[in-house]
Design an enzyme around this catalytic site. Structure first.
Site, PDB file in Angstrom:
ATOM      1  N   PHE A  27       0.830  -1.211   0.000  1.00 23.92           N
ATOM      2  CA  PHE A  27       0.000   0.000   0.000  1.00 23.92           C
ATOM      3  C   PHE A  27       0.865   1.262   0.000  1.00 23.92           C
ATOM      4  O   PHE A  27       0.545   2.252   0.642  1.00 23.92           O
ATOM      5  CB  PHE A  27      -0.926  -0.003   1.226  1.00 23.92           C
ATOM      6  CG  PHE A  27      -1.839  -1.201   1.277  1.00 23.92           C
ATOM      7  CD1 PHE A  27      -3.014  -1.233   0.541  1.00 23.92           C
ATOM      8  CD2 PHE A  27      -1.520  -2.315   2.043  1.00 23.92           C
ATOM      9  CE1 PHE A  27      -3.852  -2.343   0.578  1.00 23.92           C
ATOM     10  CE2 PHE A  27      -2.352  -3.428   2.086  1.00 23.92           C
ATOM     11  CZ  PHE A  27      -3.524  -3.437   1.353  1.00 23.92           C
TER      12      PHE A  27
ATOM     13  N   LEU B 218      -8.557  13.590   0.077  1.00 24.73           N
ATOM     14  CA  LEU B 218      -9.690  14.519   0.005  1.00 24.73           C
ATOM     15  C   LEU B 218      -9.236  15.882  -0.518  1.00 24.73           C
ATOM     16  O   LEU B 218      -9.970  16.856  -0.375  1.00 24.73           O
ATOM     17  CB  LEU B 218     -10.335  14.686   1.384  1.00 24.73           C
ATOM     18  CG  LEU B 218     -11.464  13.709   1.746  1.00 24.73           C
ATOM     19  CD1 LEU B 218     -12.051  14.059   3.102  1.00 24.73           C
ATOM     20  CD2 LEU B 218     -12.589  13.690   0.703  1.00 24.73           C
TER      21      LEU B 218
ATOM     22  N   CYS C 238      -1.041   3.778 -10.279  1.00 21.84           N
ATOM     23  CA  CYS C 238      -1.869   2.838  -9.511  1.00 21.84           C
ATOM     24  C   CYS C 238      -3.368   3.071  -9.654  1.00 21.84           C
ATOM     25  O   CYS C 238      -4.083   2.205 -10.137  1.00 21.84           O
ATOM     26  CB  CYS C 238      -1.473   2.900  -8.040  1.00 21.84           C
ATOM     27  SG  CYS C 238       0.180   2.283  -7.778  1.00 21.84           S
TER      28      CYS C 238
HETATM   29  C1  UDX Z   1      -1.562   5.227  -4.403  1.00 18.71           C
HETATM   30  C2  UDX Z   1      -2.070   4.843  -3.011  1.00 18.71           C
HETATM   31  O1  UDX Z   1      -2.112   6.010  -2.187  1.00 18.71           O
HETATM   32  C3  UDX Z   1      -1.197   3.769  -2.394  1.00 18.71           C
HETATM   33  O2  UDX Z   1      -1.767   3.335  -1.160  1.00 18.71           O
HETATM   34  C4  UDX Z   1      -1.103   2.571  -3.354  1.00 18.71           C
HETATM   35  O3  UDX Z   1      -0.232   1.584  -2.857  1.00 18.71           O
HETATM   36  C5  UDX Z   1      -0.614   3.033  -4.712  1.00 18.71           C
HETATM   37  O4  UDX Z   1      -1.470   4.074  -5.214  1.00 18.71           O
HETATM   38  P1  UDX Z   1       0.320   6.853  -5.351  1.00 18.71           P
HETATM   39  O5  UDX Z   1      -0.239   6.556  -6.711  1.00 18.71           O
HETATM   40  O6  UDX Z   1       1.775   6.841  -5.148  1.00 18.71           O
HETATM   41  O7  UDX Z   1      -0.283   5.850  -4.260  1.00 18.71           O
HETATM   42  O8  UDX Z   1      -0.150   8.333  -4.953  1.00 18.71           O
HETATM   43  P2  UDX Z   1      -1.288   9.109  -4.172  1.00 18.71           P
HETATM   44  O9  UDX Z   1      -0.581  10.039  -3.281  1.00 18.71           O
HETATM   45  O10 UDX Z   1      -2.344   8.259  -3.578  1.00 18.71           O
HETATM   46  O11 UDX Z   1      -1.918   9.968  -5.369  1.00 18.71           O
HETATM   47  C6  UDX Z   1      -2.481   9.388  -6.524  1.00 18.71           C
HETATM   48  C7  UDX Z   1      -3.050  10.468  -7.430  1.00 18.71           C
HETATM   49  O12 UDX Z   1      -4.195  11.079  -6.820  1.00 18.71           O
HETATM   50  C8  UDX Z   1      -2.091  11.623  -7.729  1.00 18.71           C
HETATM   51  O13 UDX Z   1      -2.260  12.043  -9.064  1.00 18.71           O
HETATM   52  C9  UDX Z   1      -2.513  12.727  -6.774  1.00 18.71           C
HETATM   53  O14 UDX Z   1      -2.225  14.016  -7.250  1.00 18.71           O
HETATM   54  C10 UDX Z   1      -4.023  12.493  -6.705  1.00 18.71           C
HETATM   55  N1  UDX Z   1      -4.579  12.922  -5.416  1.00 18.71           N
HETATM   56  C11 UDX Z   1      -4.177  12.308  -4.267  1.00 18.71           C
HETATM   57  C12 UDX Z   1      -5.571  13.913  -5.376  1.00 18.71           C
HETATM   58  O15 UDX Z   1      -5.961  14.474  -6.406  1.00 18.71           O
HETATM   59  N2  UDX Z   1      -6.095  14.261  -4.157  1.00 18.71           N
HETATM   60  C13 UDX Z   1      -5.702  13.686  -2.996  1.00 18.71           C
HETATM   61  O16 UDX Z   1      -6.234  14.053  -1.937  1.00 18.71           O
HETATM   62  C14 UDX Z   1      -4.716  12.679  -3.050  1.00 18.71           C
END
Ligand code: UDX
Length: 470
Positions: free
Chosen positions: A193, A291, A301
């Site tokens: 995760f 959020l 992912c």
């Molecule tokens: C995600 C999961 O968080 C992690 O638990 C899993 O193992 C792999 O996928 P990651 O893809 O590295 O991790 O990044 P994350 O920080 O979750 O962000 C994913 C995408 O969502 C990014 O483009 C980010 O900008 C966007 N995001 C994230 C939002 O738009 N708002 C948020 O509040 C959080």
């Protein structure tokens, strides 16, 4: 609270453990295609933390913004794989992750990098951590993991354990375990995760450890292997463990699409999403994280895992229709700034005489990964209308062909008419306020300091309300 990796106690605690490593660790890379097998020899006293760093984290995530898998396949398979091993052997990582480099190379000769499958022949536990990308029809492409397992089975000894770390379709591990049973090999599924940019910290301080295991002996081995971790450990069957990974990622993606729709609505009714979000997060049933309103989720992912879950659910006639909407909403959200730009200029074709600056072009603020980068999706469209676009992102090493990439943000802002913020590059708030005079800022991540806004000609955000000043 975020841990400070530089704090004395933190470093001490984990590095001491790493240095006391008493087993050989081998990151195994296959010459062809790009499969990586991480292997740990499990004997007496294993250091969970140390091995977890290596195996919780997919070391092959990307190189120069491309999946190494695809990169190697398209180009010179053997040459590139060798290149990567050489890189690792010379104590360099193809990725930037805070703390990871120091942690891996602290082992000295105990960590080896190789592409020789024979090296796993004596191992008690073999970890598979290869990429499982998406197919065009949203199904999971298991070809890398299929062939890695097939190859591993040729060398693994009887009574050893194969641990699958890759995200795999529900039911995959069961099928593999049936094949493995014929060879007297056991199979375990352990989802990871980790967040990119936080991968190392997440791996040594996980929120939970999930172990899909269906035989008592392997369960005991896993218990022993992870005994030093104090987080909740959940033992379950293969399918539940596989689904827990998809359900977790899809729920987080759903939160993002939900808050984005609320934010879009807030923009129209002059409510402030920053306050709305804070109020929501104080309810422990809602909780913090995922959020932040913005331009939707990108990266390696959520994009593939939302599609994969929907595809799998539809296949068994139990479609998770909510996820389809999450995916659709995310596609729309990506282009929110372009839509606004088009409204402002009465069509993107009228932008020609304006200089545009993209602030951030990785998929998220604290990453150098440009896979599924929302900024680059926008660039593709906007470049049909103008070439007057400059990019800024100090983390990203990849240059984008045909575009100027600048290092000096202040100069970039001064020389631009329109500034589009795609990722959380907070240093924009340190720039002299006078540089923002008469600029249009489209803030896709709601990060601009409020005191800059009065200097602007126009400010657009995702739910902070529109501010016009003509
Ligand atoms: C995600 C999961 O968080 C992690 O638990 C899993 O193992 C792999 O996928 P990651 O893809 O590295 O991790 O990044 P994350 O920080 O979750 O962000 C994913 C995408 O969502 C990014 O483009 C980010 O900008 C966007 N995001 C994230 C939002 O738009 N708002 C948020 O509040 C959080």
């Amino acid at each position: 609270m975020k841990r400070d990796p530089n704090s004395q106690s933190y470093t001490d605690k984990y590095l001491r453990k790493l240095l006391s490593l008493s087993v050989d660790l081998i990151i195994f890379m296959r010459n062809f295609k790009v499969h990586e097998i991480a292997e740990v020899i499990y004997d007496e006293e294993i250091d969970d933390v140390a091995y977890n760093i290596l195996f919780e984290f997919e070391v092959d995530r990307y190189e120069n913004g491309k999946s190494i898998g695809r990169f190697v396949k398209v180009n010179d398979p053997i040459g590139k794989s060798k290149e990567k091993i050489e890189l690792l052997s010379s104590h360099k990582l193809p990725i930037d992750e805070e703390g990871l480099k120091e942690a891996i190379f602290a082992h000295g000769e105990k960590v080896k990098f190789s592409s020789d499958y024979h090296l796993i022949a004596d191992s008690d536990i073999v970890f598979i951590c290869v990429n499982t990308p998406e197919k065009n029809n949203w199904d999971v492409d298991t070809s890398y993991i299929d062939s890695s397992i097939e190859e591993a089975f040729k060398y693994m000894k009887a009574q050893s354990i194969l641990v699958i770390k890759s995200t795999v379709p529900v039911g995959f591990t069961k099928n593999i375990s049936l094949l493995a049973g014929n060879l007297n090999i056991s199979v375990v599924f352990m989802p990871e995760f980790l967040r990119q940019g936080n991968a190392y910290l997440d791996s040594i301080n996980p929120s939970r450890i999930v172990i899909g295991v269906e035989d008592e002996k392997s369960k005991n081995t896993m218990e022993e292997l992870f005994k030093n971790f104090t987080c909740p450990k959940l033992y379950t069957d293969f399918s539940s463990a596989e689904l827990s990974k998809y359900a977790s990622n899809n729920f987080l993606a759903t939160k993002i699409s939900f808050i984005n729709q609320i934010a879009n609505f807030a923009n129209e009714v002059n409510a402030n999403i920053d306050d709305v979000k804070k109020i929501m997060e104080l309810d422990p049933r809602i909780g913090q994280g995922s959020l932040n309103p913005g331009l939707g989720f990108g990266g390696g992912c959520f994009v593939k895992d939302t599609k994969a879950l929907y595809y799998q659910s539809e296949k068994v006639n139990a479609p998770i229709s909510l996820i389809k909407e999450v995916i659709n909403q995310n596609e729309k959200q990506k282009y929110l700034l372009l839509e606004e730009l088009s409204n402002l200029y009465f069509g993107l074709e009228n932008l020609k005489d304006n200089k545009i600056l993209f602030v951030g072009y990785s998929f998220k603020g604290n990453s150098s990964d440009i896979r599924n980068s929302i900024a680059l999706d926008n660039l593709k469209i906007l470049s049909r209308f103008t070439n007057n676009i400059t990019l800024y992102d100090p983390l990203v090493k990849d240059k984008i062909k045909g575009y100027e990439v600048i290092d000096d943000l202040k100069e970039g802002i001064t020389n631009s008419d329109v500034i589009m913020i795609f990722t959380e590059r907070f240093e924009i708030n340190d720039i002299d306020r006078t540089c923002f005079q008469n600029k249009t800022v489209l803030d896709g991540r709601n990060i601009l300091s409020k005191d800059i806004i009065p200097h602007l000609k126009y400010y657009f955000s995702v739910g902070r309300g529109k501010v016009k000043k003509f």
